[in-house]
Design a protein around this motif. Structure first.
Motif, PDB file in Angstrom:
ATOM      1  N   ARG A   1       2.338   4.702  -6.952  1.00  0.00           N
ATOM      2  CA  ARG A   1       1.763   5.843  -7.160  1.00  0.00           C
ATOM      3  C   ARG A   1       0.196   5.918  -7.497  1.00  0.00           C
ATOM      4  NH1 ARG A   1       6.696   8.533 -10.123  1.00  0.00           N
ATOM      5  NH2 ARG A   1       8.347   7.344  -9.575  1.00  0.00           N
ATOM      6  N   GLU A   2      -0.123   7.185  -7.479  1.00  0.00           N
ATOM      7  CA  GLU A   2      -1.654   7.437  -7.517  1.00  0.00           C
ATOM      8  C   GLU A   2      -2.495   6.669  -8.379  1.00  0.00           C
ATOM      9  OE1 GLU A   2       0.528  10.366  -9.773  1.00  0.00           O
ATOM     10  OE2 GLU A   2       0.589  10.088  -7.569  1.00  0.00           O
ATOM     11  N   THR A   3      -1.834   6.507  -9.517  1.00  0.00           N
ATOM     12  CA  THR A   3      -2.852   5.550 -10.377  1.00  0.00           C
ATOM     13  C   THR A   3      -2.773   3.984 -10.148  1.00  0.00           C
ATOM     14  OG1 THR A   3      -1.103   5.698 -12.101  1.00  0.00           O
ATOM     15  CG2 THR A   3      -2.897   7.785 -11.877  1.00  0.00           C
ATOM     16  N   ALA A   4      -1.762   3.394  -9.387  1.00  0.00           N
ATOM     17  CA  ALA A   4      -1.426   2.055  -9.421  1.00  0.00           C
ATOM     18  C   ALA A   4      -2.537   1.260  -8.573  1.00  0.00           C
ATOM     19  CB  ALA A   4      -0.251   1.963  -8.682  1.00  0.00           C
ATOM     20  N   ARG A   5      -2.889   0.131  -8.860  1.00  0.00           N
ATOM     21  CA  ARG A   5      -3.376  -0.812  -7.951  1.00  0.00           C
ATOM     22  C   ARG A   5      -2.664  -2.114  -7.990  1.00  0.00           C
ATOM     23  NH1 ARG A   5      -9.234  -1.245 -11.171  1.00  0.00           N
ATOM     24  NH2 ARG A   5      -7.577  -1.631 -12.943  1.00  0.00           N
ATOM     25  N   VAL A   6      -2.200  -2.418  -6.474  1.00  0.00           N
ATOM     26  CA  VAL A   6      -1.342  -3.432  -6.153  1.00  0.00           C
ATOM     27  C   VAL A   6      -2.105  -4.197  -5.278  1.00  0.00           C
ATOM     28  CG1 VAL A   6       0.707  -4.030  -5.098  1.00  0.00           C
ATOM     29  CG2 VAL A   6       0.624  -1.924  -6.304  1.00  0.00           C
ATOM     30  N   ARG A   7      -2.331  -5.590  -5.587  1.00  0.00           N
ATOM     31  CA  ARG A   7      -2.850  -6.628  -4.963  1.00  0.00           C
ATOM     32  C   ARG A   7      -1.641  -7.672  -4.450  1.00  0.00           C
ATOM     33  NH1 ARG A   7      -8.370  -8.661  -7.039  1.00  0.00           N
ATOM     34  NH2 ARG A   7      -8.526  -6.603  -6.897  1.00  0.00           N
ATOM     35  N   GLY A   8      -1.268  -7.638  -3.374  1.00  0.00           N
ATOM     36  CA  GLY A   8      -0.159  -8.246  -3.079  1.00  0.00           C
ATOM     37  C   GLY A   8       0.654  -7.563  -1.836  1.00  0.00           C
ATOM     38  N   ASN A   9       1.959  -8.557  -1.533  1.00  0.00           N
ATOM     39  CA  ASN A   9       2.742  -8.093  -0.257  1.00  0.00           C
ATOM     40  C   ASN A   9       3.919  -7.279  -0.969  1.00  0.00           C
ATOM     41  OD1 ASN A   9       0.849  -9.421   1.344  1.00  0.00           O
ATOM     42  ND2 ASN A   9       2.144 -11.324   1.307  1.00  0.00           N
ATOM     43  N   ILE A  10       4.083  -6.276  -0.001  1.00  0.00           N
ATOM     44  CA  ILE A  10       5.449  -5.358  -0.663  1.00  0.00           C
ATOM     45  C   ILE A  10       6.650  -5.617   0.579  1.00  0.00           C
ATOM     46  CG2 ILE A  10       6.196  -3.100  -0.700  1.00  0.00           C
ATOM     47  CD1 ILE A  10       3.355  -2.221  -1.701  1.00  0.00           C
ATOM     48  N   PHE A  11       7.773  -5.725   0.141  1.00  0.00           N
ATOM     49  CA  PHE A  11       8.830  -6.069   1.189  1.00  0.00           C
ATOM     50  C   PHE A  11       9.796  -5.151   0.559  1.00  0.00           C
ATOM     51  CE2 PHE A  11       6.735 -10.296   0.584  1.00  0.00           C
ATOM     52  CZ  PHE A  11       6.584 -10.527   1.987  1.00  0.00           C
ATOM     53  N   ALA A  12      10.315  -4.183   1.430  1.00  0.00           N
ATOM     54  CA  ALA A  12      11.132  -3.112   1.243  1.00  0.00           C
ATOM     55  C   ALA A  12      11.550  -2.280   2.491  1.00  0.00           C
ATOM     56  CB  ALA A  12      10.736  -2.101   0.169  1.00  0.00           C
ATOM     57  N   PRO A  13      12.669  -1.745   2.649  1.00  0.00           N
ATOM     58  CA  PRO A  13      12.877  -0.868   3.840  1.00  0.00           C
ATOM     59  C   PRO A  13      12.224   0.342   3.867  1.00  0.00           C
ATOM     60  CG  PRO A  13      14.912  -1.122   2.484  1.00  0.00           C
ATOM     61  CD  PRO A  13      13.687  -1.925   1.855  1.00  0.00           C
ATOM     62  N   ARG A  14      11.875   0.841   2.714  1.00  0.00           N
ATOM     63  CA  ARG A  14      11.096   2.120   2.645  1.00  0.00           C
ATOM     64  C   ARG A  14       9.845   1.842   1.496  1.00  0.00           C
ATOM     65  NH1 ARG A  14      16.090   5.342   1.117  1.00  0.00           N
ATOM     66  NH2 ARG A  14      14.510   5.560  -0.640  1.00  0.00           N
ATOM     67  N   VAL A  15       8.621   2.113   2.100  1.00  0.00           N
ATOM     68  CA  VAL A  15       7.446   2.126   1.235  1.00  0.00           C
ATOM     69  C   VAL A  15       6.666   3.506   1.497  1.00  0.00           C
ATOM     70  CG1 VAL A  15       5.203   0.985   0.751  1.00  0.00           C
ATOM     71  CG2 VAL A  15       7.243  -0.404   1.803  1.00  0.00           C
ATOM     72  N   GLY A  16       6.331   4.005   0.127  1.00  0.00           N
ATOM     73  CA  GLY A  16       5.294   4.826  -0.125  1.00  0.00           C
ATOM     74  C   GLY A  16       4.248   4.804  -0.886  1.00  0.00           C
ATOM     75  N   LEU A  17       3.145   5.267  -0.166  1.00  0.00           N
ATOM     76  CA  LEU A  17       1.865   4.900  -0.960  1.00  0.00           C
ATOM     77  C   LEU A  17       1.238   6.365  -1.248  1.00  0.00           C
ATOM     78  CD1 LEU A  17       0.252   2.045   1.379  1.00  0.00           C
ATOM     79  CD2 LEU A  17       1.137   1.940  -0.962  1.00  0.00           C
ATOM     80  N   ALA A  18       0.851   6.791  -2.532  1.00  0.00           N
ATOM     81  CA  ALA A  18       0.532   8.146  -2.773  1.00  0.00           C
ATOM     82  C   ALA A  18      -1.040   8.252  -2.553  1.00  0.00           C
ATOM     83  CB  ALA A  18       0.948   8.590  -4.444  1.00  0.00           C
ATOM     84  N   ASP A  19      -1.579   9.266  -2.618  1.00  0.00           N
ATOM     85  CA  ASP A  19      -2.830   9.551  -2.389  1.00  0.00           C
ATOM     86  C   ASP A  19      -3.780   8.988  -3.851  1.00  0.00           C
ATOM     87  OD1 ASP A  19      -3.028  10.613   0.120  1.00  0.00           O
ATOM     88  OD2 ASP A  19      -2.972  12.648  -0.344  1.00  0.00           O
ATOM     89  N   GLY A  20      -4.643   8.132  -3.558  1.00  0.00           N
ATOM     90  CA  GLY A  20      -5.295   7.753  -4.554  1.00  0.00           C
ATOM     91  C   GLY A  20      -4.690   6.305  -5.126  1.00  0.00           C
ATOM     92  N   ALA A  21      -3.728   5.840  -4.667  1.00  0.00           N
ATOM     93  CA  ALA A  21      -3.319   4.539  -4.938  1.00  0.00           C
ATOM     94  C   ALA A  21      -4.154   3.601  -4.050  1.00  0.00           C
ATOM     95  CB  ALA A  21      -1.762   4.329  -4.522  1.00  0.00           C
ATOM     96  N   LYS A  22      -4.335   2.455  -4.851  1.00  0.00           N
ATOM     97  CA  LYS A  22      -4.918   1.206  -4.379  1.00  0.00           C
ATOM     98  C   LYS A  22      -4.236   0.146  -3.875  1.00  0.00           C
ATOM     99  CE  LYS A  22      -9.100   3.123  -5.796  1.00  0.00           C
ATOM    100  NZ  LYS A  22      -9.610   4.104  -4.968  1.00  0.00           N
ATOM    101  N   PHE A  23      -4.241  -0.348  -2.707  1.00  0.00           N
ATOM    102  CA  PHE A  23      -3.265  -1.449  -2.221  1.00  0.00           C
ATOM    103  C   PHE A  23      -3.922  -2.319  -1.433  1.00  0.00           C
ATOM    104  CE2 PHE A  23      -0.531  -2.842   1.211  1.00  0.00           C
ATOM    105  CZ  PHE A  23       0.365  -3.493   0.521  1.00  0.00           C
ATOM    106  N   THR A  24      -3.921  -3.542  -1.702  1.00  0.00           N
ATOM    107  CA  THR A  24      -4.467  -4.674  -0.815  1.00  0.00           C
ATOM    108  C   THR A  24      -3.402  -5.545  -0.367  1.00  0.00           C
ATOM    109  OG1 THR A  24      -6.766  -4.294  -1.742  1.00  0.00           O
ATOM    110  CG2 THR A  24      -6.157  -6.568  -0.557  1.00  0.00           C
ATOM    111  N   GLY A  25      -2.897  -5.639   0.854  1.00  0.00           N
ATOM    112  CA  GLY A  25      -1.826  -6.658   1.019  1.00  0.00           C
ATOM    113  C   GLY A  25      -1.392  -6.336   2.294  1.00  0.00           C
ATOM    114  N   ARG A  26      -0.076  -6.834   2.438  1.00  0.00           N
ATOM    115  CA  ARG A  26       0.824  -6.554   3.754  1.00  0.00           C
ATOM    116  C   ARG A  26       2.049  -5.642   3.303  1.00  0.00           C
ATOM    117  NH1 ARG A  26       4.747 -10.222   6.882  1.00  0.00           N
ATOM    118  NH2 ARG A  26       4.843 -11.082   4.746  1.00  0.00           N
TER     119      ARG A  26
END
Length: 74
Positions: free
Chosen positions: A10-35
């Motif tokens: 979601r838009e306020t989240a910060r994720v540092r790491g990998n995501i494994f899922a058949p469907r992935v959504g990144l909202a505008d404003g979300a911070k993501f570093t990983g694979r």
């Protein structure tokens, strides 16, 4: 983060790491570093394979816990 069906960052989240899922959504404003791995065979294997394959299985979150993490930004 492992998701059986989907993971939404979601838009306020910060994720540092990998995501494994058949469907992935990144909202505008979300911070993501990983694979992101959306290969269904890899996702299935990562959720049900041997302990040596999933050393990080101690870090697999329940749906509710993942929801809190992904929306709180922690």
């Amino acid at each position: 983060v492992h998701g059986v069906e989907a993971v939404t960052v979601r838009e306020t989240a910060r994720v540092r790491g990998n995501i494994f899922a058949p469907r992935v959504g990144l909202a505008d404003g979300a911070k993501f570093t990983g694979r992101i791995d959306m290969d269904s065979s890899e996702v299935a294997a990562s959720g049900s394979s041997s302990r040596s394959r999933t050393q990080a299985s101690d870090h697999v979150l329940s749906e509710g816990a993942a929801e809190r993490v992904l929306t709180s930004g922690t």
